[in-house]
Design a protein around this motif. Sequence first.
Motif, short mmCIF file in Angstrom:
data_model
loop_
_atom_site.label_atom_id
_atom_site.label_comp_id
_atom_site.label_asym_id
_atom_site.label_seq_id
_atom_site.Cartn_x
_atom_site.Cartn_y
_atom_site.Cartn_z
N ARG A 103 44.01 34.27 53.63
CA ARG A 103 43.37 34.34 52.30
C ARG A 103 42.34 35.47 52.26
O ARG A 103 42.30 36.25 51.31
CB ARG A 103 42.66 33.02 51.97
N GLU A 117 42.46 38.91 49.99
CA GLU A 117 41.34 39.21 49.10
C GLU A 117 40.77 40.60 49.40
O GLU A 117 40.44 41.34 48.46
CB GLU A 117 40.26 38.14 49.24
N SER A 146 45.07 37.74 45.81
CA SER A 146 44.58 36.37 45.96
C SER A 146 45.73 35.38 46.11
O SER A 146 46.86 35.67 45.69
CB SER A 146 43.72 35.96 44.77
#
Length: 96
Positions: free
Chosen positions: A29, A33, A38
């Motif tokens: 994650r 990002e 995302s």
Amino acid sequence: MTTYVLLLNWTELGIRNVRESPKRLDAARRQLEEMGGSFKDFYLTMGEHDMVAICEAPDDAVAARFAITLGMSGNVRTRTLKAFPEAAYRELIGTL
């Protein structure tokens, strides 16, 4: 942002260290990002694939770089599908 569906399967190494999988997901994650994308959804699945992730990325190059980065870890193998939302689907079909 473009939507991508990632179909993931653990490798032998990944399943051997499956207890570390949530930490690896958290790291993935953060990586996505940092690339400008995302995670929208994540699922543990039964059947042909072990996990499914719905992600967004600014473009195909970012999505490809992310999938390659995941594969480099040696814990998962990925298949990436570019997803078109319903509005884009209707527009595409309408041009036929």
